[in-house]
Structure formats: C-alpha cells, structure tokens
Write a protein that holds these residues in place. Structure first.
Motif, PDB file in Angstrom:
ATOM      1  N   THR A   1       0.811  -1.217   0.000  1.00 48.30           N
ATOM      2  CA  THR A   1       0.000   0.000   0.000  1.00 48.30           C
ATOM      3  C   THR A   1       0.846   1.269   0.000  1.00 48.30           C
ATOM      4  N   LEU A   2       2.163   1.130   0.097  1.00 54.74           N
ATOM      5  CA  LEU A   2       3.027   2.312   0.157  1.00 54.74           C
ATOM      6  C   LEU A   2       3.064   3.030  -1.193  1.00 54.74           C
ATOM      7  N   ARG A   3       2.981   4.339  -1.161  1.00 53.43           N
ATOM      8  CA  ARG A   3       3.037   5.125  -2.386  1.00 53.43           C
ATOM      9  C   ARG A   3       4.485   5.242  -2.844  1.00 53.43           C
ATOM     10  N   PRO A   4       4.804   4.769  -4.066  1.00 54.31           N
ATOM     11  CA  PRO A   4       6.182   4.834  -4.552  1.00 54.31           C
ATOM     12  C   PRO A   4       6.750   6.248  -4.468  1.00 54.31           C
ATOM     13  N   GLY A   5       7.952   6.343  -3.935  1.00 54.82           N
ATOM     14  CA  GLY A   5       8.623   7.626  -3.815  1.00 54.82           C
ATOM     15  C   GLY A   5       8.359   8.340  -2.505  1.00 54.82           C
ATOM     16  N   SER A   6       7.405   7.841  -1.713  1.00 55.79           N
ATOM     17  CA  SER A   6       7.089   8.496  -0.441  1.00 55.79           C
ATOM     18  C   SER A   6       8.144   8.154   0.605  1.00 55.79           C
ATOM     19  N   GLU A   7       8.138   8.896   1.705  1.00 58.84           N
ATOM     20  CA  GLU A   7       9.091   8.628   2.791  1.00 58.84           C
ATOM     21  C   GLU A   7       8.951   7.203   3.333  1.00 58.84           C
ATOM     22  N   PRO A   8       7.713   6.728   3.604  1.00 59.00           N
ATOM     23  CA  PRO A   8       7.580   5.344   4.081  1.00 59.00           C
ATOM     24  C   PRO A   8       8.084   4.325   3.060  1.00 59.00           C
ATOM     25  N   TRP A   9       7.846   4.581   1.785  1.00 56.23           N
ATOM     26  CA  TRP A   9       8.292   3.672   0.734  1.00 56.23           C
ATOM     27  C   TRP A   9       9.814   3.563   0.731  1.00 56.23           C
ATOM     28  N   HIS A  10      10.498   4.697   0.839  1.00 58.30           N
ATOM     29  CA  HIS A  10      11.957   4.689   0.870  1.00 58.30           C
ATOM     30  C   HIS A  10      12.464   3.991   2.143  1.00 58.30           C
ATOM     31  N   ALA A  11      11.793   4.230   3.271  1.00 58.74           N
ATOM     32  CA  ALA A  11      12.215   3.599   4.526  1.00 58.74           C
ATOM     33  C   ALA A  11      12.123   2.082   4.431  1.00 58.74           C
ATOM     34  N   ALA A  12      11.016   1.588   3.885  1.00 59.32           N
ATOM     35  CA  ALA A  12      10.839   0.143   3.744  1.00 59.32           C
ATOM     36  C   ALA A  12      11.801  -0.423   2.705  1.00 59.32           C
ATOM     37  N   ARG A  13      11.986   0.309   1.612  1.00 61.49           N
ATOM     38  CA  ARG A  13      12.821  -0.217   0.538  1.00 61.49           C
ATOM     39  C   ARG A  13      14.259  -0.393   0.983  1.00 61.49           C
ATOM     40  N   ARG A  14      14.740   0.498   1.836  1.00 61.10           N
ATOM     41  CA  ARG A  14      16.127   0.408   2.295  1.00 61.10           C
ATOM     42  C   ARG A  14      16.379  -0.945   2.977  1.00 61.10           C
ATOM     43  N   HIS A  15      15.469  -1.346   3.843  1.00 58.07           N
ATOM     44  CA  HIS A  15      15.630  -2.625   4.543  1.00 58.07           C
ATOM     45  C   HIS A  15      15.278  -3.800   3.634  1.00 58.07           C
ATOM     46  N   ARG A  16      14.263  -3.611   2.818  1.00 59.81           N
ATOM     47  CA  ARG A  16      13.845  -4.691   1.910  1.00 59.81           C
ATOM     48  C   ARG A  16      14.954  -5.013   0.917  1.00 59.81           C
ATOM     49  N   ASP A  17      15.644  -3.992   0.430  1.00 60.43           N
ATOM     50  CA  ASP A  17      16.740  -4.223  -0.500  1.00 60.43           C
ATOM     51  C   ASP A  17      17.851  -5.047   0.156  1.00 60.43           C
ATOM     52  N   ALA A  18      18.104  -4.790   1.441  1.00 57.69           N
ATOM     53  CA  ALA A  18      19.142  -5.545   2.143  1.00 57.69           C
ATOM     54  C   ALA A  18      18.739  -7.010   2.285  1.00 57.69           C
ATOM     55  N   VAL A  19      17.457  -7.258   2.607  1.00 61.50           N
ATOM     56  CA  VAL A  19      16.961  -8.633   2.707  1.00 61.50           C
ATOM     57  C   VAL A  19      16.992  -9.300   1.342  1.00 61.50           C
ATOM     58  N   ASP A  20      16.572  -8.572   0.315  1.00 63.41           N
ATOM     59  CA  ASP A  20      16.558  -9.131  -1.036  1.00 63.41           C
ATOM     60  C   ASP A  20      17.977  -9.446  -1.534  1.00 63.41           C
ATOM     61  N   ALA A  21      18.949  -8.634  -1.134  1.00 60.11           N
ATOM     62  CA  ALA A  21      20.329  -8.898  -1.541  1.00 60.11           C
ATOM     63  C   ALA A  21      20.822 -10.220  -0.960  1.00 60.11           C
ATOM     64  N   LEU A  22      20.442 -10.502   0.283  1.00 56.01           N
ATOM     65  CA  LEU A  22      20.807 -11.791   0.872  1.00 56.01           C
ATOM     66  C   LEU A  22      20.093 -12.930   0.158  1.00 56.01           C
ATOM     67  N   ALA A  23      18.833 -12.695  -0.206  1.00 59.29           N
ATOM     68  CA  ALA A  23      18.095 -13.717  -0.950  1.00 59.29           C
ATOM     69  C   ALA A  23      18.763 -13.989  -2.286  1.00 59.29           C
ATOM     70  N   ALA A  24      19.224 -12.938  -2.946  1.00 57.08           N
ATOM     71  CA  ALA A  24      19.907 -13.097  -4.239  1.00 57.08           C
ATOM     72  C   ALA A  24      21.194 -13.885  -4.075  1.00 57.08           C
ATOM     73  N   THR A  25      21.939 -13.587  -3.010  1.00 60.05           N
ATOM     74  CA  THR A  25      23.186 -14.316  -2.757  1.00 60.05           C
ATOM     75  C   THR A  25      22.917 -15.795  -2.520  1.00 60.05           C
ATOM     76  N   GLY A  26      21.912 -16.077  -1.700  1.00 61.94           N
ATOM     77  CA  GLY A  26      21.606 -17.468  -1.371  1.00 61.94           C
ATOM     78  C   GLY A  26      21.083 -18.263  -2.545  1.00 61.94           C
ATOM     79  N   THR A  27      20.177 -17.683  -3.312  1.00 59.39           N
ATOM     80  CA  THR A  27      19.607 -18.410  -4.445  1.00 59.39           C
ATOM     81  C   THR A  27      20.643 -18.622  -5.543  1.00 59.39           C
ATOM     82  N   ALA A  28      21.526 -17.621  -5.762  1.00 63.08           N
ATOM     83  CA  ALA A  28      22.586 -17.780  -6.760  1.00 63.08           C
ATOM     84  C   ALA A  28      23.541 -18.901  -6.350  1.00 63.08           C
ATOM     85  N   ALA A  29      23.826 -18.986  -5.055  1.00 60.95           N
ATOM     86  CA  ALA A  29      24.708 -20.049  -4.571  1.00 60.95           C
ATOM     87  C   ALA A  29      24.073 -21.421  -4.768  1.00 60.95           C
TER      88      ALA A  29
END
Length: 215
Positions: free
Chosen positions: A130-158
């Motif tokens: 429900t977060l509006r793209p580009g909003s402050e909450p969206w950026h706050a969530a994306r910062r942490h989500r990107d970190a989790v997704d990066a670990l997911a990318a590392t694990g799945t690639a391995a």
C-alpha cells in the motif's frame, strides 16, 4: 471507612502498565512500536489507524505524534525496528549453513520464523504493497527490503551454482520465487496462530523434502 493497605518491604513492585505514568520512555516507545508493527502489518500503511495503535497501547493519540512526529515517522521507526532483526536472523542462518547449500533454505526459514515469533505481521511491514512509490515510508521500507533481497539473491545464486547453473536470469527468477514463497508461508502461518515457529520449521522441512523428491 475502608483504607488502602500500606505496602510493606515484602510486597513485590507492581508492573508498569502501558499508558500509565512512570513507564520509562524507552519501554513505552517499544510498546508503541510493537502495536504499530501489528497494525501496519495487518492493514498496510494506507489503512492503518493511529487511533487504533494508541488504543492498543493504552495511550493518547497525541502521544504518538509527540514521540514519532507523524504516521510516516512511526512507520519509519517500525521498519527500522523490524528490518535489522530480520536481516541479522538471515545473515546468521546463512553463516551457520556454510557451504552446505542444500540445507540453506530450511535454515533461513527457521531463522525467520523464530525472529517473527510473537510479531508475525512484521514481515508485511517491510513488504507493504500500500506504500506510495517515492514516499518517505516507501523509501524507509525499501532500504531494509533491498538488504533482505540482496541476501536472498546471494543465497539463491549459490544454490544454482552448486548445481552448475550460472545463468543470471535464472538466479533473479529464483530470488523472486523465494521471496514470494517466504511471504506466502508467513501469511499462512498468520492464519494458523496455533502453530509455533518450531512447528513451522518442521513443516517446511517436510515440504522442502517433498519438493526435492518431486524435482
């Protein structure tokens, strides 16, 4: 006339209650965050109610604004509370698995279930549609989500490399499949509150074994 009983040295101290005077600010802030994580996780940022959060804690709505400034500020505080906990759980599971890639998916799922025990909706604070793209909450969530997704990318690639697959698009597709699967399992877990984190770990072990056999 009835008088109040005087306390004696042997009387245990009364526990601090939410919304009462004398609760340390740090403790009250955590009470608010816990209630807000559930509210945001259940309803999404757009539909979440500050009044409902205040009622859950037993404080006034103005107090939420005094502590966190705005609904967006409270949401940002929630993702800053949730994100590092989930990230640490995943990192520790991946480190403990070492080179044993076959057991990595189950190790990560188990770590997430344990981290989310008692606050299962926290996952959907980070992955809030429900977060509006580009909003402050969206950026706050994306910062942490990107970190989790990066670990997911590392694990799945391995996992794919262990099977001789170095295709970048395969790795990206598997990462999206994995993240969606995790969200689906946590959503299913929320619908079954009688199941503990350990119950879910055991269930996922059986499901992953079935998938390997059927592959």
């Amino acid at each position: 006339m009835t008088t109040a009983r005087a306390s004696t040295p042997s009387d245990p101290p009364e526990p601090a209650r939410a919304g009462t005077k004398g609760v340390p600010r740090a403790h009250r802030e955590q009470q608010i965050l816990d209630a807000a994580v559930e509210e945001f996780g259940r309803r999404g940022h757009a539909a979440a109610s500050m009044a409902e959060i205040a009622t859950r804690v037993g404080v006034t709505k103005p107090l939420l604004y005094t502590y966190f400034g705005s609904k967006d500020g409270l949401y940002a505080a929630c993702v800053d509370d949730v994100g590092p906990r989930l990230l640490t759980a995943i990192e520790e599971a991946m480190a403990a698995s070492g080179s044993g890639q076959e057991g990595l998916p189950h190790a990560v799922l188990t770590a997430l279930f344990r981290a989310l025990e008692g606050r299962r909706h926290a996952w959907f604070v980070l992955y809030d549609r429900t977060l509006r793209p580009g909003s402050e909450p969206w950026h706050a969530a994306r910062r942490h989500r990107d970190a989790v997704d990066a670990l997911a990318a590392t694990g799945t690639a391995a996992l794919l490399r262990a099977q001789g697959d170095d295709d970048a698009l395969d790795a990206d597709a598997l990462k999206h499949l994995w993240t969606g699967t995790v969200g689906a399992l946590i959503g299913w877990w929320i619908a079954h509150p009688e199941l503990s984190a350990e119950d879910m770990s055991a269930r996922c072990a059986r499901l992953l074994a079935a998938v390997r056999v059927g592959a």
